[in-house]
Design an enzyme around this catalytic site. Structure first.
Site, PDB file in Angstrom:
ATOM      1  CG  ASN A  13      -7.537   5.193  30.230  1.00 37.28           C
ATOM      2  OD1 ASN A  13      -6.333   6.469  29.499  1.00 37.28           O
ATOM      3  ND2 ASN A  13      -8.799   6.117  30.127  1.00 37.28           N
ATOM      4  CB  CYS A  74      -6.022   9.489  24.312  1.00 43.74           C
ATOM      5  SG  CYS A  74      -5.673   7.958  25.497  1.00 43.74           S
ATOM      6  N   GLY A  75      -2.538   8.989  26.278  1.00 41.98           N
ATOM      7  CA  GLY A  75      -1.458   8.429  26.035  1.00 41.98           C
ATOM      8  C   GLY A  75      -1.902   6.860  25.897  1.00 41.98           C
ATOM      9  CG  ASN A  76      -3.287   5.296  29.727  1.00 43.38           C
ATOM     10  OD1 ASN A  76      -1.854   4.959  30.186  1.00 43.38           O
ATOM     11  ND2 ASN A  76      -3.615   5.663  30.462  1.00 43.38           N
ATOM     12  CG  ASN A 171      -8.375  15.937  29.815  1.00 45.42           C
ATOM     13  OD1 ASN A 171      -9.954  15.166  29.483  1.00 45.42           O
ATOM     14  ND2 ASN A 171      -7.878  16.359  28.509  1.00 45.42           N
ATOM     15  CD  GLU A 189      -9.589  10.264  30.104  1.00 42.12           C
ATOM     16  OE1 GLU A 189     -10.246  10.246  28.809  1.00 42.12           O
ATOM     17  OE2 GLU A 189      -8.748   9.336  30.442  1.00 42.12           O
ATOM     18  CB  CYS A 199      -5.620  10.649  32.041  1.00 40.71           C
ATOM     19  SG  CYS A 199      -5.905  11.680  30.647  1.00 40.71           S
ATOM     20  CB  THR A 201      -2.069  13.309  28.203  1.00 37.11           C
ATOM     21  OG1 THR A 201      -3.471  12.901  28.471  1.00 37.11           O
ATOM     22  CG2 THR A 201      -1.937  12.785  26.742  1.00 37.11           C
TER      23      THR A 201
HETATM   24  N1  LIG Z   1      -7.193   9.039  28.111  1.00 37.18           N
HETATM   25  C1  LIG Z   1      -6.080  10.130  27.657  1.00 37.18           C
HETATM   26  C2  LIG Z   1      -6.890  11.486  28.211  1.00 37.18           C
HETATM   27  C3  LIG Z   1      -8.038  11.556  26.604  1.00 37.18           C
HETATM   28  C4  LIG Z   1      -7.953  12.958  26.806  1.00 37.18           C
HETATM   29  C5  LIG Z   1      -9.028  13.546  26.067  1.00 37.18           C
HETATM   30  N2  LIG Z   1     -10.148  12.967  27.559  1.00 37.18           N
HETATM   31  C6  LIG Z   1      -9.730  14.555  25.635  1.00 37.18           C
HETATM   32  O1  LIG Z   1      -9.219  15.774  26.955  1.00 37.18           O
HETATM   33  O2  LIG Z   1     -10.194  15.022  24.049  1.00 37.18           O
HETATM   34  C7  LIG Z   1      -4.948   9.410  27.972  1.00 37.18           C
HETATM   35  O3  LIG Z   1      -5.105   7.960  28.450  1.00 37.18           O
HETATM   36  O4  LIG Z   1      -4.175  10.355  28.275  1.00 37.18           O
END
Ligand SMILES: N[C@H](CCC[C@H](N)C(=O)O)C(=O)O
Length: 263
Positions: A13, A74-76, A171, A189, A199, A201
């Site tokens: 990511n 965003c967790g990553n 998502n 996503e 992803c 989260t």
């Molecule tokens: N890639 C992200 C999530 C982003 C969230 C984004 N897509 C939203 O819903 O605003 C993660 O690692 O958690």
């Protein structure tokens, strides 16, 4: 005008990060961010983050999706910006930073793995064939078999655009159980409007639903297309989770200067 950027990735990511302590990124428009994230006309990334100074915190994380709009947590990205802070000389045993969903703690291990505390999950909506929960971003979780061959983009897009979700977006995570404490997750996503390689989260949301211990401590290993992550948490009940930690690699890739056009 040129802006200095850093490219990071966490289990595939990938993100553009700007050190915004001198406010270099404050005036970026939605269109400019979208162009920077474009894989043909720009640097290429799933999202862009600003590292801001914030009173009482080690820093603040501001996250934009690849479409250029502000995203939710965003967790990553959170894990990557902690690695970035460390590489930029903000050294802490335990980081405390502020993000769109509140305060986060994080740690960088000796082997450069980053563990990030996610916000508590106070509730899960159960439906016939899926779950909806918020781990800092909204997630739809559906268990499937044959995930390797699933058309995640078209199936995910259909769900994301159905009446219930079309306005806010969601998502969409497809999850296959490998064994009691291993799952495989692929995510469509919102804001990227495509499948990403991982992803954070979404992996977190999927792991909570897949918890193998009825109550108490759980650790779930998660395979994503871009690498492996783990999620540890305390399960209070079927719908309540606390002390949630997402761990995995977060790596610097390259840095450079980007010529910003006036859009
Ligand atoms: N890639 C992200 C999530 C982003 C969230 C984004 N897509 C939203 O819903 O605003 C993660 O690692 O958690």
């Amino acid at each position: 005008m040129k802006i200095k950027f850093y490219k990071y990735q966490g289990s595939g990511n990938d993100f553009i990060i700007i050190d915004n302590r001198e406010k270099a990124g404050d005036k970026l428009t939605t269109k400019q961010i979208n162009k920077m994230c474009d894989r043909h006309f720009g640097i290429g990334a799933d999202g862009l983050m600003l590292l801001n100074e914030k009173e009482g915190f080690d820093f603040e994380m501001v996250y934009f999706n690849a479409d250029g709009n502000l995203g939710s947590m965003c967790g990553n990205g959170g894990r990557c910006i902690v690695q970035f802070a460390s590489n930029m000389g903000i050294k802490k045993n335990e980081y405390i930073f502020s993000a769109s969903d509140g305060t986060h703690k994080a740690k960088v291990d000796l082997d450069k793995q980053v563990s990030l505390e996610m916000k508590d999950v106070p509730g899960v909506e159960f439906s016939l064939d899926h779950y909806v929960l918020n781990t800092g971003s909204p997630h739809y979780v559906k268990f499937v078999t044959g995930l390797e061959d699933l058309d995640v983009v078209s199936e995910g897009r259909k769900i994301r655009n159905n009446k219930a979700f079309v306005t806010e977006g969601i998502n969409v995570n497809f999850v296959e159980t490998i064994d009691d404490d291993h799952i495989f997750v692929r995510t469509y996503e919102r804001g990227v409007e495509d499948e990403t390689l991982s992803c954070g989260t979404g992996v977190t949301a999927s792991a909570l639903i897949a918890a193998h211990n009825e109550n108490g401590f759980n650790r779930v290993e998660v395979k994503s297309k871009g690498g492996n992550l783990s999620v540890e948490f305390d399960k209070i009940s079927d719908t309540k989770f606390t002390n949630i930690w997402l761990s995995g690699p977060a790596t610097f890739v390259f840095s450079g200067e980007y010529e910003i056009k006036a859009y």
